[in-house]
Structures are given as C-alpha cells and as structure tokens.
Design a protein around this motif. Structure first.
Motif, PDB file in Angstrom:
ATOM      1  N   PRO A  82       2.456  37.920  20.703  1.00 55.23           N
ATOM      2  CA  PRO A  82       3.641  38.707  21.659  1.00 55.23           C
ATOM      3  C   PRO A  82       4.958  37.779  21.707  1.00 55.23           C
ATOM      4  N   GLY A  83       4.780  36.642  21.621  1.00 51.40           N
ATOM      5  CA  GLY A  83       5.820  35.559  21.694  1.00 51.40           C
ATOM      6  C   GLY A  83       6.682  35.703  20.493  1.00 51.40           C
ATOM      7  N   TYR A  84       6.453  35.867  19.364  1.00 52.32           N
ATOM      8  CA  TYR A  84       7.341  35.971  18.359  1.00 52.32           C
ATOM      9  C   TYR A  84       7.841  37.583  18.181  1.00 52.32           C
ATOM     10  N   ILE A  85       6.862  38.458  18.503  1.00 52.11           N
ATOM     11  CA  ILE A  85       7.564  39.794  18.494  1.00 52.11           C
ATOM     12  C   ILE A  85       8.639  39.715  19.437  1.00 52.11           C
ATOM     13  N   TRP A  86       8.526  39.354  20.761  1.00 50.16           N
ATOM     14  CA  TRP A  86       9.564  39.303  21.577  1.00 50.16           C
ATOM     15  C   TRP A  86      10.794  38.634  21.070  1.00 50.16           C
ATOM     16  N   PHE A  87      10.753  37.599  20.265  1.00 49.54           N
ATOM     17  CA  PHE A  87      11.408  36.813  19.756  1.00 49.54           C
ATOM     18  C   PHE A  87      12.527  37.708  19.014  1.00 49.54           C
ATOM     19  N   ALA A  88      11.572  38.623  17.943  1.00 53.57           N
ATOM     20  CA  ALA A  88      12.346  39.586  17.263  1.00 53.57           C
ATOM     21  C   ALA A  88      13.314  40.319  18.043  1.00 53.57           C
ATOM     22  N   LEU A  89      12.743  41.254  18.991  1.00 55.87           N
ATOM     23  CA  LEU A  89      13.381  42.214  19.866  1.00 55.87           C
ATOM     24  C   LEU A  89      14.440  41.522  20.476  1.00 55.87           C
ATOM     25  N   PHE A  90      14.258  40.231  20.937  1.00 51.83           N
ATOM     26  CA  PHE A  90      15.459  39.869  21.640  1.00 51.83           C
ATOM     27  C   PHE A  90      16.613  39.187  20.881  1.00 51.83           C
ATOM     28  N   PHE A  91      16.225  38.812  19.586  1.00 48.34           N
ATOM     29  CA  PHE A  91      17.191  38.663  18.499  1.00 48.34           C
ATOM     30  C   PHE A  91      18.030  39.875  18.404  1.00 48.34           C
ATOM     31  N   TYR A  92      17.607  41.113  18.445  1.00 48.29           N
ATOM     32  CA  TYR A  92      18.552  41.960  18.072  1.00 48.29           C
ATOM     33  C   TYR A  92      19.103  42.432  19.454  1.00 48.29           C
ATOM     34  N   LEU A  93      18.755  42.373  20.423  1.00 48.65           N
ATOM     35  CA  LEU A  93      19.066  42.761  21.719  1.00 48.65           C
ATOM     36  C   LEU A  93      20.345  41.956  22.099  1.00 48.65           C
ATOM     37  N   ILE A  94      20.168  40.563  21.863  1.00 46.22           N
ATOM     38  CA  ILE A  94      21.203  39.630  22.053  1.00 46.22           C
ATOM     39  C   ILE A  94      22.229  39.977  21.049  1.00 46.22           C
ATOM     40  N   ILE A  95      22.035  40.155  19.816  1.00 47.83           N
ATOM     41  CA  ILE A  95      23.151  40.544  19.202  1.00 47.83           C
ATOM     42  C   ILE A  95      24.023  41.597  19.632  1.00 47.83           C
ATOM     43  N   VAL A  96      23.478  42.800  20.053  1.00 46.79           N
ATOM     44  CA  VAL A  96      24.356  43.993  20.538  1.00 46.79           C
ATOM     45  C   VAL A  96      24.884  43.640  21.842  1.00 46.79           C
ATOM     46  N   VAL A  97      24.025  42.918  22.786  1.00 50.07           N
ATOM     47  CA  VAL A  97      24.593  42.388  24.214  1.00 50.07           C
ATOM     48  C   VAL A  97      26.100  41.629  23.822  1.00 50.07           C
ATOM     49  N   LEU A  98      26.093  40.695  22.898  1.00 49.32           N
ATOM     50  CA  LEU A  98      27.044  39.654  22.433  1.00 49.32           C
ATOM     51  C   LEU A  98      28.259  40.587  22.106  1.00 49.32           C
ATOM     52  N   LEU A  99      27.863  41.435  21.007  1.00 43.50           N
ATOM     53  CA  LEU A  99      28.992  42.228  20.295  1.00 43.50           C
ATOM     54  C   LEU A  99      29.549  43.188  21.267  1.00 43.50           C
ATOM     55  N   ALA A 100      28.966  43.719  22.254  1.00 42.33           N
ATOM     56  CA  ALA A 100      29.349  44.420  23.181  1.00 42.33           C
ATOM     57  C   ALA A 100      30.555  44.043  24.111  1.00 42.33           C
ATOM     58  N   GLU A 101      30.479  42.602  24.081  1.00 43.51           N
ATOM     59  CA  GLU A 101      31.398  41.853  24.898  1.00 43.51           C
ATOM     60  C   GLU A 101      33.029  42.069  24.394  1.00 43.51           C
ATOM     61  N   ILE A 102      32.934  42.410  23.120  1.00 45.43           N
ATOM     62  CA  ILE A 102      34.405  42.757  22.612  1.00 45.43           C
ATOM     63  C   ILE A 102      34.930  44.057  23.174  1.00 45.43           C
ATOM     64  N   PRO A 103      34.326  45.237  23.136  1.00 47.58           N
ATOM     65  CA  PRO A 103      34.938  46.345  23.699  1.00 47.58           C
ATOM     66  C   PRO A 103      34.764  46.301  25.258  1.00 47.58           C
ATOM     67  N   ARG A 104      33.991  45.527  25.918  1.00 45.47           N
ATOM     68  CA  ARG A 104      33.843  45.558  27.071  1.00 45.47           C
ATOM     69  C   ARG A 104      35.178  44.927  27.748  1.00 45.47           C
ATOM     70  N   PHE A 105      35.583  43.759  26.830  1.00 46.61           N
ATOM     71  CA  PHE A 105      36.855  42.921  27.334  1.00 46.61           C
ATOM     72  C   PHE A 105      38.055  43.712  26.965  1.00 46.61           C
ATOM     73  N   ALA A 106      38.168  44.787  26.002  1.00 47.53           N
ATOM     74  CA  ALA A 106      39.214  45.562  25.763  1.00 47.53           C
ATOM     75  C   ALA A 106      39.387  46.767  26.690  1.00 47.53           C
ATOM     76  N   LEU A 107      38.248  47.150  27.567  1.00 44.75           N
ATOM     77  CA  LEU A 107      38.133  48.155  28.485  1.00 44.75           C
ATOM     78  C   LEU A 107      38.158  47.605  30.018  1.00 44.75           C
ATOM     79  N   ARG A 108      38.175  46.314  30.238  1.00 41.35           N
ATOM     80  CA  ARG A 108      38.366  45.654  31.375  1.00 41.35           C
ATOM     81  C   ARG A 108      39.337  46.209  32.508  1.00 41.35           C
TER      82      ARG A 108
END
Length: 399
Positions: A82-108
């Motif tokens: 479960p620890g490594y599966i969560w690692f993989a899930l969180f890897f993609y989760l945080i990529i999307v969240v971090l990339l979303a900061e770009i449009p979020r900044f543009a729409l502030r």
C-alpha cells in the motif's frame, strides 16, 4: 573492500536520499491539503475522511521508504504494497496539482472578483477551481496507476537486437548475450518473480548471461531466498554480474560473495576472455560509481579493467550506469551494456532521466563506441510502469 563511513554510509539498509525524500513528500501532502482539499470541501465528515486518507497514505509511504528493507519480506510487504501504490498515486496527483498552479495563477483576477457572497448560495469560483483540480488530479492518478501496475507486474518483454562490432572475430559472430538489469528483488518482488526471469532468460538459449546491476533492494539475510532461483540460469559461457548503485546500500560485500555461491561470476573492474565458435572477444565489468558515493573502495577503475587488453579483440563492457560511457568511449571500447534508467519507468519522469543520462533506453552510438540500455526486468519503488515496459534483451554480436 574497505568501507569508509560518511554520515549517510552508516545507514546501510536504505538509500540515504530516502530521508529528505520522505520529508519533501510529507510537505507536498500539506500542500495538497491547503491548495485542493481545504478550499474545495466544507468542514465535516467527508473532509475528515479525505484528511485521513492523506495522512494514512503519507505514513505508509514514509514507513515504506524508511523501513521496507529492515525486515524480512513477509513483514515488510504488508506495508510496502500500500505504501508504494500510494507513492505512485501521489506522484501523478502532485504533478497535476503543481501544473494547475499555472492556470490558477492566470485566473487569479477572475477568482478574486467573484460576485458571490462568501456565505451565499452556490459554489464560489475558488471552490470550483479547487474541485476541478482535485477531480482532474484524482482521475489522472487512478488512470495512470491502473494502467501502469499490470505493465510493471507482467513478464518482461523479450527483445532481440543485433549489434555490429567491426573488431569482432568473425568466428565469434552470432554470440548471444542475455542482458538482464534492475531486477530489484525486495519487499515487492520475491522468488516467484526471479523464477519467471530465469525461465524467460533460459527460453532464449543464450550463449552468455549478463546481469547489469541493481539485483536487490535489501540484505542477503532477507533476500537470499528471493535470489536463489538465479542458480538455474543456463548458458554456454556462464553468467556474469556487475554491481549497480543499489547494491551499495545493502552490504555490498555480502552480495558479491553470495552471487558467487549461485554460480554467477562478478566482474569488479575485471576482464575475461570469451571464446565462442573458435573466436574470442573480451568481456569486462566496471564497478558502479555509487561505491565511492557510499564511501566504499575500490571504486570504478577503467585503466585497471582494460590493462593488458589486446586491442585486436572486440571488448564488451558491462557498466550499470550509462554515465560511465564518456570515459569508456575515450578508451576505445566497442560496446557498453547498461541498465539503471528503467526507461524512465514512470512517464513523465523519463524526461528527467533523459536530461540526466542522455539516453533512456535502446541503442545509440557515441563515436566508435556503441551503447545499449535495457529498461530493466523489474522496477524500483512503486509497482508501476508507464511508457516504459520491462524488458530482457538478447544482444547478438555480429562482425
């Protein structure tokens, strides 16, 4: 071998970078909470459940990174899966969240000019954006991991590649080397996986087997059973082994001695002559440069490895990391066989690997020297491969 203990060398049951990595991942969990969960969900049972999932996932992941190699497989697997599966899930989760900061900044400006009253009916723009990011991140992570797990856990793909070496004795032409790397036996991969690898290698009827490092993620005392099936490897000229960076995290000397008991010959800054079909070529193995990082001597020594080489003979170099290629090419070696990159293992991580290593997988030419990189048979960490299926490559040398 002489071990010199810098501060990180005292931790011989895990890579030293796991500690700062664990801290960074925990901080990123907090980032997800404050940027996605908290603004998208009102206080109540649902938000508490999501908070519990984040906390549980982080605890399991950190426990896996820090302690998965300190216990026998039967125990460490309980939290490592479960620890490594969560690692993989969180890897993609945080990529999307971090990339979303770009449009979020543009729409502030649009978010700040929300005409809705703070406590009025409907969904605020801030909540809408946070929920949209959360949904996109969740779907991406579940989709990527759902696709990548069956790929990582499937049998490695058998690849065949012919490599022409101008110096190769024509009588030795056709010699077939089964190249296996990055098996990463450990909490998630045990003897059943090793048996599958051995069966696949033997099915190709190779003339020689080369194990190019990162065989294990753990100590001999915990993984001897997992490595035991390697005794069944069969080839005309035997099995050879070079160290990878991971061997130096787990009592390297013990593993070198143990593989000898399995009928495998380590090549540690050493060279041997292979006679095939009446023709001869040289096979050499270079110690992994991570030995010096871990304070273990000797480190890689190419001049010693090549000392006395009859340059009328072709030379094939086993070196776990492609990074040694520049020095190897300058020395005039014909072919380097490597692993280490996993082909990137989890896209888009392959972009970082390419930036660091230059080549990610496959055959490339560097002057008169050729480099072949296998994507590896197993996986490191998360049991996920996206865009980089595992492989075992049979390299046929032709003159």
């Amino acid at each position: 071998m002489t071990r010199i203990h810098p501060w990180w060398g005292k931790i011989d049951a895990m890579p030293f970078y796991h500690v700062p990595l664990s801290v960074a991942l925990s901080l990123l969990h907090l980032f997800v909470w404050f940027r996605v969960v908290k603004p998208s969900m009102a206080p109540g049972p649902r938000r508490r459940v999501v908070a519990g999932v984040l906390i549980t996932g982080d605890v399991l992941m950190v426990a896996t990174l820090l302690a998965s190699t300190r216990l026998p497989r039967v125990w460490s697997a309980l939290y490592s899966w479960p620890g490594y599966i969560w690692f993989a899930l969180f890897f993609y989760l945080i990529i999307v969240v971090l990339l979303a900061e770009i449009p979020r900044f543009a729409l502030r400006w649009w978010i700040r000019k929300d005409p809705r009253e703070p406590d009025g009916p409907g969904i605020s723009r801030r909540t809408f954006v946070a929920r949209s990011v959360g949904v996109a991140a969740g779907l991406t992570s579940i989709g990527a991991v759902g696709y990548g797990m069956p790929v990582a856990l499937s049998d490695p793909e058998l690849k065949n590649v012919r490599i022409r070496l101008p110096r190769l004795d024509p009588r030795a032409s056709g010699c077939r080397i089964a190249l296996v790397s990055d098996i990463h036996l450990g909490a998630l991969l045990g003897p059943s996986f090793t048996r599958r690898v051995v069966e696949l290698v033997n099915s190709t009827r190779p003339d020689l087997v080369a194990i190019a490092g990162d065989l294990v993620d753990g100590r001999v005392e915990h993984l001897a059973e997992a490595a035991e099936p390697l005794r069944g490897l069969r080839s005309t000229h035997g099995t050879y082994f070079v160290t990878g960076n991971h061997e130096y995290y787990y009592r390297y000397e013990e593993w070198v001695e143990h593989v000898r008991t399995l009928g495998i010959t380590p090549l540690l800054n050493e060279r041997t002559t292979i006679t095939h079909g009446g023709g001869q070529f040289e096979l050499a193995g270079l110690i992994d440069p991570n030995s010096t990082v871990e304070g273990i001597q000797p480190g890689p020594d190419l001049p010693r490895t090549l000392e006395g080489w009859d340059r009328s003979r072709a030379l094939v170099m086993l070196a776990h990391q492609p990074a040694s290629l520049e020095e190897v090419a300058e020395a005039g070696v014909d072919l380097q066989l490597s692993g280490h990159t996993h082909g990137g293992q989890i896209a888009p991580f392959n972009l970082l690997v390419k930036a660091l290593e230059g080549s990610v997988a496959g055959l490339s030419r560097h002057g008169d020297t050729q480099l072949y990189i296998t994507r590896g048979a197993g996986f490191w960490g998360p049991p996920v491969r996206v865009g980089a299926p595992p492989d075992i490559t049979v390299v046929e040398l032709v003159s």
